[in-house]
Structures are given as C-alpha cells and as structure tokens.
Scaffold this motif. Structure first.
Motif, PDB file in Angstrom:
ATOM      1  N   LYS A 123      -2.441  11.902  -2.988  1.00 37.71           N
ATOM      2  CA  LYS A 123      -2.009  10.990  -4.042  1.00 37.71           C
ATOM      3  C   LYS A 123      -2.576  11.408  -5.399  1.00 37.71           C
ATOM      4  O   LYS A 123      -1.900  11.392  -6.410  1.00 37.71           O
ATOM      5  N   LEU A 131      -0.582  12.352  -8.728  1.00 37.50           N
ATOM      6  CA  LEU A 131      -0.808  11.684 -10.007  1.00 37.50           C
ATOM      7  C   LEU A 131      -1.184  12.696 -11.090  1.00 37.50           C
ATOM      8  O   LEU A 131      -0.761  12.588 -12.228  1.00 37.50           O
ATOM      9  N   ARG A 133      -3.192   4.068   6.015  1.00 37.55           N
ATOM     10  CA  ARG A 133      -3.838   2.801   5.761  1.00 37.55           C
ATOM     11  C   ARG A 133      -4.182   2.071   7.042  1.00 37.55           C
ATOM     12  O   ARG A 133      -5.155   1.347   7.119  1.00 37.55           O
ATOM     13  N   VAL A 155       1.861  14.518 -12.413  1.00 37.23           N
ATOM     14  CA  VAL A 155       2.700  13.827 -13.401  1.00 37.23           C
ATOM     15  C   VAL A 155       1.923  13.510 -14.675  1.00 37.23           C
ATOM     16  O   VAL A 155       2.405  12.797 -15.539  1.00 37.23           O
ATOM     17  N   SER A 188       1.783   0.622  -2.868  1.00 39.05           N
ATOM     18  CA  SER A 188       1.372  -0.064  -1.646  1.00 39.05           C
ATOM     19  C   SER A 188       2.357  -1.192  -1.375  1.00 39.05           C
ATOM     20  O   SER A 188       2.866  -1.803  -2.305  1.00 39.05           O
ATOM     21  N   MET A 221       4.788   8.420 -16.775  1.00 37.27           N
ATOM     22  CA  MET A 221       4.511   6.978 -16.821  1.00 37.27           C
ATOM     23  C   MET A 221       5.370   6.333 -17.906  1.00 37.27           C
ATOM     24  O   MET A 221       4.877   5.921 -18.940  1.00 37.27           O
ATOM     25  N   TRP A 242       1.011  -6.399   2.141  1.00 34.90           N
ATOM     26  CA  TRP A 242      -0.350  -5.945   2.403  1.00 34.90           C
ATOM     27  C   TRP A 242      -1.249  -6.265   1.214  1.00 34.90           C
ATOM     28  O   TRP A 242      -2.375  -6.728   1.357  1.00 34.90           O
ATOM     29  N   LYS A 243      -0.679  -6.061   0.012  1.00 40.85           N
ATOM     30  CA  LYS A 243      -1.441  -6.327  -1.198  1.00 40.85           C
ATOM     31  C   LYS A 243      -1.854  -7.787  -1.277  1.00 40.85           C
ATOM     32  O   LYS A 243      -2.984  -8.120  -1.619  1.00 40.85           O
ATOM     33  N   PRO A 262      -6.841   1.564  -4.639  1.00 41.41           N
ATOM     34  CA  PRO A 262      -6.026   0.846  -3.658  1.00 41.41           C
ATOM     35  C   PRO A 262      -6.211   1.380  -2.239  1.00 41.41           C
ATOM     36  O   PRO A 262      -6.300   0.623  -1.282  1.00 41.41           O
TER      37      PRO A 262
END
Lengths: 274, 263
Positions: free
Chosen positions: A179, A183, A2, A186, B9, B1, B13-14, A200
């Motif tokens: 990432k 994802l 980032r 899962v 994150s 989930m 920062w968010k 993001p």
C-alpha cells in the motif's frame, strides 16, 4: 491481510526442506549441550536441590489449606475500592502509554522515520525504559513524586511504553508493504502515507498489542503498592507480614476473580476486532 | 489526489472499529477520573525533578562486584526455573491441548489451574510461598516455576491446538499409541514455536527474578532495595547500571536466538 490475527508471537516458519546432511542435527546437539551446561551451572551456583523444589509444592499446599483457608470475607468491603483501583490503574496506564507508544512507534520504524540518529536515540531510550522492571521504576519515581498513586501510574507508563513502542514499530513495518508503495507511486506526502497507508492497516495490531499489555499491567498494578505506589498490593503484603492469612486470601481471591473477569472481557473484545 | 476519495477499507469494518475505539476511550476516561490523581501535586513535584535527578549523578563503583554476583544469582534463578518449567510445561501442555488430551477432565483441570496461576501476580505468589516455606533461593525458584508454567503451558497448548488434528487422526488410524502420536507426530512440528515462546519467557523470567529480590528473596533486587532505603544514590545508580546492561545483553541474545529458531 486484515482478517489475519496478529499474535504477539510471530509464527515460526515451517521449513519444508528435507535435511540432506546431518549438519543441522549436529548444531542441535551442540546447542542442547550448551543449554544443559548453563542450567547445570545455574543449579550449582545457587546450591538448589531440585528435590527440595519439588517437595516445596506439597509443603506449600498443606500450609495453604491449613493456614490460609478459609478466606475471611469480612476483609473485602474495606478494601474493595483499592482492588477496583488496581483495574483503573491498569486501564489509565495502558491508555496513556498506548498513545505515547504510537508516537514513539512512528519514530522508531524505518518506514515512517528516515532520520537515523533520531531513530537510534528513541530506540536507546525505549530499551532502557523496557529493561528496568516496573517495580524498580516505581521505587525510583518515589524519590521525585513521593508516595502515592501518581508514582504507580507513571511507573506503569514507563515500563509499558518501551515494550509497546517496539511492538507497534514491528507491526507497522509489517503492514507497511504494497500500500505504501502504491501511495508513493501516486505521489502521496509523508503524512498521507502514514494516515492512509499505515494507520488503518495497523489498528487491529494496535488493539491486540494494547490488550496484551493491559493484561500484564493488570498484574503489575496489583503489586505496585508493595513499594508505596498505591493500590491493593500494600494491604495484601501487610496482611501477610502480620500473619493475617485469612484476610490476605480473601483479598487475593477477589483480586484474582477480578483479573479473570477482566481478561474474559478483553478476550471477547479481541475476538470482535479480528 | 484530485479530490476523489479512494476507499481503502470496507465501511462496515470501519464502523465497528470506530465503535470499539470510542468504547475503549470512554473506559479510559472513566478510569483516569476515578483514580483521583492529585495533578496539582504532580506538577509541583515535577519542578523538583531536576534537583532529584542531580542527586542521581553519582556512581559508587565499590558495589559493582557484589552487584554482579547478585545479578548472577537472579539470572541463575531465572534460568533454573525456565529449564524445569520448560520440561513440566511440555508434559502438561500435551495433556491439556484439546487435540492431544487423553482425557477431557484432566485437560480442563490443568487449564483452569494454569488460568488461576496466571491470574495471581507472581509477587503475590512469592509472598504466600515465603510465608509457608521461608525465604531463600528455593522459594524464589518455586515462585518463578509457578509463573513460568502458567505462561508456557498456555502458550504451548495453543501452539499444539493450532497444529490441527489431521495428522493426529491419521496416526491414530494406523494404530499409534498416545506417546507415539505426541513424540513422533506432534512434537517435531511444534518444537520450534515452543522454543520461541521459551525465549520470550526467558526475558520476563529475569525481570521477575529481579523483582522477586525486591521483596527479599535474594538476588540483585534485595541489594537495590537496601540501597534505596539508605538513600545511597551512588550505589543505586551502579546497581541499576548492572541490571540494565545485563538485561540489554540478554535481550540481544534472546533476539538472536529467536532469529535462529525462526530461520
């Protein structure tokens, strides 16, 4: 990942290899010769004398000093709203096209859109949008919308959309790496992958690209008036045509100062996003 | 989930990003409001779009030879300005970059001049240049040369500065002079990114060259403006087709070149 600034230009990768043969060197010589030939052909085709080009600079300089100087500051108050409009045009145009481009970017990137024909259609449309200059778009849109501000706004959106969507799609494909794999592993749905995996990570690139186009649009919106699409352009042009150079210089200087100020502010913002 | 939220994150920062996004959105809303756009007329006119677009279903092939010739003129102006601008920009960039500049005063003069050149839109430059030296290809090239240098000097200088000053210090320590340092120490490392920047600029140069024609400098823009003012739809479409296909071709070539350079 980032903290890395995503610059508009991808860094050329340094090749650490030591050349073992002179093969690459020969290629460089061929390409250089080819380029020189193209440049020479261009000069001959145009019938331009390079000497004339260089002599034009002092000629322009002395004309500028004797005829443009000093600026007539009296011309500013009447037109200040048009100059400020120039910035509003750029902001509104960049804003709308960045949202549209986000959608197009998602449609354009292989990582987010797996329907091949849709990808190709979007790519083709965007490359036409991108490859027609903004002033051409403005003068064509006048046929539909008539002379006025809305033409300028739509022209900016058109020209920006093609460029932004491509850049967004490239950045999205770049950030969508591990990432996404995690994802997917899962069992995340497509929407989850886009909202949690790509967007993001993509925000810094999104801000950087948008600010970059904003600077381009700032200049574009200043000239759109020349074809009747609103803004300060028409006033600068008519002042120059009527030989009111002192007025023109005052407006150009104000416009320039405002562009420099806006760029200073966006640079500060860019530093914060990094 | 299973309802467990995984933080992808960091929160600080968010928050900062969210703040910036809200600020940007606010600026956007204000600008849009201040523009005072006539949205009623926009919707009304949008209804006409079909009728107007129907007029553009025409193609006047007789204009093609002229259009291609004029497109070549636009292309040639762009190429000529790019070539001369490339050489001038390399020299100026080494004089302006913080780590290679021989004199701080010269460096800041160059940097501020370049900033001013970049801030004035190129179409405004061309109008000022035309006012002083008259119309013609030379005027077009002078204007394009200005904006090419404005862009390339800044890009090149930042590439040189990114390179860092370690190797420069080392070469200075063994007694190399300025030209030696620049030509042998720095240039080989940055020439790849110089070429990358130049190929990006090539595309904008063509766009600008076409646009310059629209204010009467010469090239395909002039032809297009004439067709537009005559409402000659067939010609407009044919000229546009020439512009778009040339630009697409150039984009393909530039992308291929960049891939080569980056390899």
């Amino acid at each position: 990942m980032r903290s890395k600034p995503i610059s508009p230009l991808k860094e050329s990768e340094e090749s650490e290899k030591t050349p073992l043969s002179n093969q690459p060197k020969r290629r460089v010589v061929t390409i250089t010769t080819l380029c020189l030939a193209v440049v020479a052909a261009a000069f001959i085709f145009l019938g331009i004398d390079l000497w004339d080009v260089f002599m034009a600079f002092p000629a322009f300089g002395s004309f500028f000093v004797t005829r443009f100087m000093p600026p007539n500051l009296g011309a500013i108050p009447n037109n200040i709203n048009l100059i400020v409009d120039t910035i509003f045009f750029a902001v509104a145009g960049t804003g709308i096209s960045s949202v549209l481009a986000l959608a197009c970017g998602l449609l354009l990137s292989e990582k987010t859109n797996s329907i091949a024909w849709l990808r190709l259609t979007v790519r083709f449309t965007l490359s036409i949008l991108r490859n027609v200059p903004v002033l051409v778009w403005a003068s064509l849109l006048i046929f539909i919308f008539g002379i006025g501000s809305i033409v300028g706004l739509i022209a900016i959106i058109f020209a920006t959309l093609g460029f932004l969507a491509r850049s967004y799609a490239e950045s999205m494909s770049e950030v969508a790496g591990e990432k996404i794999e995690a994802l997917r592993a899962v069992g995340a749905s497509k929407a989850q992958m886009i909202f949690h995996g790509i967007l993001p990570e993509f925000i810094p690139a999104w801000v950087n690209w948008t600010l970059f186009t904003f600077e381009i649009n700032l200049r574009a919106s200043a000239i759109l008036g020349m074809v009747g699409a609103g803004g300060i352009g028409i006033v600068i042009q008519s002042n120059l045509r009527l030989f009111r150079y002192h007025n023109a210089l005052a407006l150009i200087a104000t416009l320039t100062a405002m562009i420099l100020l806006t760029e200073f502010l966006t640079n500060r913002l860019r530093g914060k996003v990094k | 989930m299973s309802g467990k939220h995984v933080k992808l994150s960091p929160a600080s920062w968010k928050l900062k990003t969210a703040g910036i996004l809200v600020a940007i959105a606010a600026v956007f809303m204000i600008s849009f409001y201040m523009l005072d756009l006539n949205l009623v007329r926009f919707v009304e006119r949008l209804g006409n779009a079909g009728r107007v677009l129907a007029l553009f279903v025409a193609f006047d092939a007789t204009v093609l030879p002229d259009a291609i010739l004029e497109m070549l003129t636009s292309l040639a102006i762009a190429v000529a300005a790019l070539a001369v601008g490339f050489i001038i920009s390399i020299a100026l960039a080494f004089l302006a970059a913080a780590n290679t500049a021989p004199s701080k005063i010269i460096a800041s003069i160059i940097k501020s001049m370049v900033a001013i050149i970049r801030a004035v839109p190129s179409l405004v430059w061309i109008l000022m240049i035309v006012a002083s030296i008259g119309f013609g290809n030379t005027a077009g090239m002078v204007a394009l040369l200005l904006s090419t240098c404005g862009y390339l000097v800044k890009a090149f200088a930042s590439s040189i500065e990114e390179k860092g000053s370690d190797s420069i210090e080392a070469m200075r320590a063994v007694g190399a002079n300025w030209f030696g340092i620049v030509l042998k120490g720095v240039l080989p490392g940055v020439i790849g990114s110089f070429l990358s920047w130049t190929s990006i600029r090539f595309e904008s140069n063509i766009t600008e060259s076409v646009t310059l024609g629209m204010v009467g400098v010469g090239g395909i823009g002039t032809l297009l403006m004439r067709a537009i003012s005559q409402f000659n739809y067939g010609r407009i479409v044919a000229i546009l087709a020439v512009i778009v296909s040339f630009m697409l071709f150039v984009e393909l070539v530039a992308t291929a070149l960049r891939r080569r350079i980056n390899k």
